[in-house]
Write a protein that holds these residues in place. Structure first.
Motif, short mmCIF file in Angstrom:
data_model
loop_
_atom_site.label_atom_id
_atom_site.label_comp_id
_atom_site.label_asym_id
_atom_site.label_seq_id
_atom_site.Cartn_x
_atom_site.Cartn_y
_atom_site.Cartn_z
N ARG A 80 0.84 -1.21 0.00
CA ARG A 80 0.00 0.00 0.00
C ARG A 80 0.87 1.24 0.00
O ARG A 80 1.81 1.33 0.78
CB ARG A 80 -0.88 -0.01 1.26
N ALA A 81 0.53 2.19 -0.88
CA ALA A 81 1.26 3.47 -0.94
C ALA A 81 1.20 4.15 0.43
O ALA A 81 0.21 3.96 1.15
CB ALA A 81 0.64 4.37 -2.00
N PRO A 82 2.22 4.91 0.78
CA PRO A 82 3.29 5.39 -0.09
C PRO A 82 4.49 4.45 -0.23
O PRO A 82 5.52 4.91 -0.73
CB PRO A 82 3.71 6.70 0.57
N VAL A 83 4.41 3.22 0.22
CA VAL A 83 5.57 2.36 -0.03
C VAL A 83 5.44 1.73 -1.41
O VAL A 83 4.37 1.30 -1.83
CB VAL A 83 5.75 1.27 1.07
N CYS A 84 6.55 1.73 -2.14
CA CYS A 84 6.58 1.18 -3.50
C CYS A 84 7.68 0.12 -3.62
O CYS A 84 7.65 -0.68 -4.55
CB CYS A 84 6.87 2.27 -4.53
N ARG B 127 -2.48 11.59 -1.93
CA ARG B 127 -1.93 10.61 -1.00
C ARG B 127 -0.45 10.93 -0.76
O ARG B 127 0.04 10.89 0.37
CB ARG B 127 -2.08 9.20 -1.57
N TRP B 128 0.24 11.28 -1.85
CA TRP B 128 1.66 11.60 -1.72
C TRP B 128 1.88 12.95 -1.07
O TRP B 128 2.79 13.15 -0.27
CB TRP B 128 2.33 11.54 -3.10
N ALA B 131 1.43 12.45 2.59
CA ALA B 131 2.59 11.76 3.19
C ALA B 131 3.69 12.77 3.48
O ALA B 131 4.30 12.77 4.55
CB ALA B 131 3.09 10.66 2.25
#
Lengths: 103, 355
Positions: A80-84, B127-128, B131
């Motif tokens: 799940r974002a923000p992890v890529c 979303r970014w 963050a």
């Protein structure tokens, strides 16, 4: 081949939880799943340098405490974002009540 | 007096990185792991209840508004619908974006996308953006979500209550993204791998707005726009009223959320619309805690935090004079006293407050 390291006692980790393990200048996260299996990953989130051991384990997912990114701690897969970027995982075995990790 | 450059591509952005303010380690109140784990636990039930109430009320208010249209008797129902559309969507976007509202991931995703559409924030982009807001909260040049800049643009803030600039900018960005491009600032926090998703969502939205406009033209009536689009403006006031209090008038360029965030006690209706984000220091310090547990978190750590503002009015009474003073001096800000026994404010990387 990396060495097997004695990381902690098996019951140092609650069921469906995670603890931090530092070794050799590196940091790892060791998990105990709801099925009582043990897993080990790198300790820092691949998104930003945050300790995953402060996060929440839900079933087979670890959620980062800073931005709520999620990984499957069994495979290291970013879920799940923000992890890529996936997490590195390491072999684990339990011997005589001790959790051994190969890092 | 220091002049601030809020561009994510400007000199303050570079200085924040060089000084260590960017992606720094922030202050946290100590909470034993077992307690923290209990506070972080997810549940579907509270958010399902609130979502049924929210969407049920929206359908009822819009339905009555349509039934009474074009009578003036429809106005109160459109205003009520507008607040839920233009303000409750902000908090739903926020909580579901964190993924903490529901335990079940697809429920967060569905409500997140609906709320993003209503508030006109691209769900991928924001979303970014959010963050980054949590990584670098109110760090000048790094945080893309600073609502009250210094010196404060009071006219702009006033227009925000009517959603005018947000709607204009949101639609403009939607058209830019639908053309296949990102804004240069967006490119600083959105990975390249996500860019195609930004564009796809923007194109779907353009299609929805085009269909709504076409229907309005065919009906020779603004009624379709009363349901989709216009409530983003007429209902924005509540999320702006509560949102400006989150950080307005407080410190910038610090790494202790007790210095740059504000907790405000609010009435139950505002808390429903805002989904408990009035506990804003608590949310920033521990973003893993779902909205329905924030009152519990507040009770647990309030002795380590500055006293909450007792009401929305009291918070504005505290904030407005500071904003007015910032018109003459950007360096002015409000520092609240910590209770006896609280750990001191963390002063790394910045001077302790002068006021």
């Amino acid at each position: 081949m990396a060495d097997w390291i004695d990381a902690c006692a098996a019951d140092d980790i609650d069921e469906e939880d995670v603890i931090r393990f530092d070794h050799g200048g590196r940091t790892f996260a060791i998990y105990r799943s709801p099925e009582d299996a043990y897993y080990c990953t790198d300790g820092l989130c691949t998104h930003e340098q945050v300790h995953l051991a402060d996060g929440l384990v839900m079933d087979h997912v670890i959620e980062c405490p800073k931005h709520n990114g999620q990984f499957d701690y069994r495979t290291g897969e970013a879920k799940r974002a923000p992890v890529c970027v996936n997490l590195a995982t390491y072999p684990v075995r339990v011997e005589g009540g001790r959790v051994m990790v190969q890092v | 007096m220091t002049h601030r450059d809020y561009s994510l591509l400007g000199p303050d952005a570079r200085r924040a990185v060089e000084s260590g303010l960017a992606a720094a380690e922030w202050y946290h109140t100590d909470i034993p792991r077992k307690e923290m784990k209990a506070l972080m636990q997810r549940a579907d039930q509270p958010a399902i209840r609130d979502t049924v109430i929210l969407y049920g009320c929206m359908i009822a208010f819009a339905g009555i508004g349509i039934a009474l249209w074009p009578s003036w008797w429809s106005v109160p129902f459109w205003l009520a619908y507008g607040v839920l559309y233009g303000s409750a969507s902000d908090s739903r976007w926020h909580e579901c974006g964190h993924g903490t509202a529901f335990r079940t991931p697809w429920m967060n995703t569905v409500v997140y996308h609906i709320a993003s559409f209503m508030i006109i924030r691209n769900p991928v982009t924001w979303r970014w953006s959010h963050a980054r807001h949590h990584t670098d909260t109110i760090i000048v040049g790094r945080d893309p979500e600073i609502a009250v800049m210094r010196p404060p643009a009071l006219l702009r803030l006033g227009l925000a209550f009517f959603g005018i600039l947000d709607t204009w900018n949101g639609l403009g960005r939607m058209l830019l993204n639908a053309s296949g491009r990102l804004h240069p600032e967006e490119a600083t926090y959105i990975p390249e791998s996500e860019a195609s998703k930004v564009v796809l969502v923007a194109r779907v939205w353009v299609a929805i707005y085009a269909a709504t406009l076409t229907l309005a033209l065919a009906m020779q009536s603004i009624l379709p726009l009363m349901v989709i689009g216009l409530p983003r403006m007429c209902g924005a006031w509540h999320h702006v009223m509560t949102g400006l209090l989150q950080h307005g008038g407080l410190a910038d360029n610090v790494i202790d959320h007790r210095l740059n965030s504000r907790t405000v006690y609010m009435n139950p209706i505002s808390r429903f619309i805002y989904w408990n984000m009035n506990y804003h220091i608590e949310h920033h310090m521990f973003p893993m805690v779902p909205y329905h547990r924030l009152p519990d978190l507040h009770a647990r750590i309030k002795d380590d935090l500055p006293a909450p503002s007792p009401s929305i009015a009291a918070a504005y009474a505290e904030m407005i004079p500071v904003l007015i003073r910032q018109l003459r001096n950007e360096d002015v800000f409000l520092t609240r006293a910590l209770p006896e026994g609280a750990r001191p404010y963390r002063a790394d990387l910045h001077a302790l407050p002068a006021e």
